[in-house]
Design an enzyme around this catalytic site. Sequence first.
Site, PDB file in Angstrom:
ATOM      1  N   GLU A 164     -13.672 -50.199  -8.879  1.00  0.00           N
ATOM      2  CA  GLU A 164     -14.002 -49.111  -7.952  1.00  0.00           C
ATOM      3  C   GLU A 164     -14.435 -49.605  -6.569  1.00  0.00           C
ATOM      4  O   GLU A 164     -15.561 -49.332  -6.115  1.00  0.00           O
ATOM      5  CB  GLU A 164     -15.098 -48.219  -8.554  1.00  0.00           C
ATOM      6  CG  GLU A 164     -14.664 -47.538  -9.836  1.00  0.00           C
ATOM      7  CD  GLU A 164     -15.730 -46.613 -10.422  1.00  0.00           C
ATOM      8  OE1 GLU A 164     -16.859 -46.579  -9.901  1.00  0.00           O
ATOM      9  OE2 GLU A 164     -15.415 -45.914 -11.406  1.00  0.00           O
ATOM     10  N   GLU A 347     -11.682 -45.981 -17.176  1.00  0.00           N
ATOM     11  CA  GLU A 347     -12.981 -45.330 -17.426  1.00  0.00           C
ATOM     12  C   GLU A 347     -12.776 -43.833 -17.509  1.00  0.00           C
ATOM     13  O   GLU A 347     -12.109 -43.232 -16.662  1.00  0.00           O
ATOM     14  CB  GLU A 347     -13.987 -45.598 -16.297  1.00  0.00           C
ATOM     15  CG  GLU A 347     -14.569 -46.972 -16.302  1.00  0.00           C
ATOM     16  CD  GLU A 347     -15.638 -47.183 -15.231  1.00  0.00           C
ATOM     17  OE1 GLU A 347     -16.280 -46.193 -14.807  1.00  0.00           O
ATOM     18  OE2 GLU A 347     -15.796 -48.333 -14.817  1.00  0.00           O
TER      19      GLU A 347
HETATM   20  O1  IFM Z   1     -21.582 -46.404 -14.775  1.00  0.00           O
HETATM   21  C1  IFM Z   1     -20.547 -46.242 -13.843  1.00  0.00           C
HETATM   22  C2  IFM Z   1     -19.658 -47.457 -13.804  1.00  0.00           C
HETATM   23  O2  IFM Z   1     -20.378 -48.610 -13.518  1.00  0.00           O
HETATM   24  C3  IFM Z   1     -18.595 -47.294 -12.730  1.00  0.00           C
HETATM   25  N1  IFM Z   1     -17.899 -46.045 -12.890  1.00  0.00           N
HETATM   26  C4  IFM Z   1     -18.673 -44.851 -13.066  1.00  0.00           C
HETATM   27  C5  IFM Z   1     -19.694 -45.045 -14.181  1.00  0.00           C
HETATM   28  C6  IFM Z   1     -20.531 -43.760 -14.371  1.00  0.00           C
HETATM   29  O3  IFM Z   1     -21.194 -43.432 -13.189  1.00  0.00           O
END
Ligand code: IFM
Length: 437
Positions: A164, A347
């Site tokens: 990210e 994710e």
């Molecule tokens: O916990 C985070 C992760 O580190 C990166 N993506 C979003 C998740 C939830 O906020």
Amino acid sequence: MPDFPADFRWGVSTSAYQIEGATDVDGRGPSIWDTFAREPGRIVDGSTGDEACDHHHRYAEDTALLAGLGVSAYRFSIAWPRVQPTGAGPANAAGLDFYDRLVDGLLDAGVDPVATLFHWDLPQPLEDAGGWLNRDTAARFAEYADLTAARLGDRVKLWITLNEPFIHMTLGYGLGTHAPGRMLLFDSFPVAHHQLLGHGLAVAALRARSTSEVAIANNYSPVRQVGDTDADRAAARAYDALHNRLFTDPLLGRGYPDAPGYDPTVVRDGDLDVVAAPIDVLGVNYYNPTGIRAPEEGSPLPFEMVPLDGYPRTAFDWPVAPDGLRELLGQLHDRYGDALPPIQVTESGCAYDDAPDADGRVHDPERIAYLDGHVRAVHDAIGAGVPVTGYFVWSLLDNWEWAEGFTKRFGLVHVDYPTQRRTPKSSYAWFRDLIRR
Ligand code: IFM
């Protein structure tokens, strides 16, 4: 639940600073998150990741949880300050030993190791030299990738360079709510470019050491335009360029879009070729869509964010919108066509206030509904021809959620932080059964 291809990759994700703890063992150096979390007022509950889930000591127990879940892959991140305590120089063998043990344990359990190289824990000395505002950090990152792949490149199955980069730029350097806590607003474009340059240089380093696949994990949020004026349309386009295109157009060979803050003087001759090094997988992190309309007169921003009505909400107050994932996957496919590599959703998950009941069980029906909807959205997208080859739940464990400290629980497994007791939630059993079927 409809059928998925037999080789579809089912996994769960975590990151180093959020779960490992043991921040002072084996010569690990300080990271920007160690520094930031210690500054008063930065983290809502005043906590740090010093202990987190104590995974560094409990990785064998956590590997058994992965085996019990039956996932084919586990996405974890490697802490750069364990490998290079100052962000430069030779590898710290003791720091890499931990990942060596973890990777071997995963392979023994039949789980593919998927390793992210940078999930926001930059070595503090690199931040002292300017962090990702400094072009040299890109070269340092490639050196770190090389050292890591030299040790683990024969066993890691998928490398993810950056996690990210949009969120790291925006919250870390634009708004200052994440480490390193800088507030440059739209002057943070060098952070975008240097991360992407570091990604491209790291791809080359990884390819030289390892035959495994290489990816990046981007965060995306499909834009829901609120209002129907030309100004609303322009605002939606601007936000889309910033969140969804700035970190993908150049990766896939299209150069930078005209996003707010874009500064072409930062980009040197030849950089775009490095950034566009072919990748094998595009990692997609999706949580929710974003409502956007034209800004108020006199606003310094080219858009205004608007809460989206009509959706249930998580404990983070994020809308639960599986239709947004379907829309996003279709959009990526339409936008990039043949240039789009296979996608893996790296994710997907939600925070709820889960707690054990009187019998010690943790029921999380909202998470099951959330995941069910999002897995179906992926299935629909595959049916419509979008190449999606994997889905990873965020997260295996409840963990340290950055500026939210321990207040947001995303895990399939509940963690009682004072005792570090792990209790699989009902969503763990649900996901296990889904994978088995
Ligand atoms: O916990 C985070 C992760 O580190 C990166 N993506 C979003 C998740 C939830 O906020």
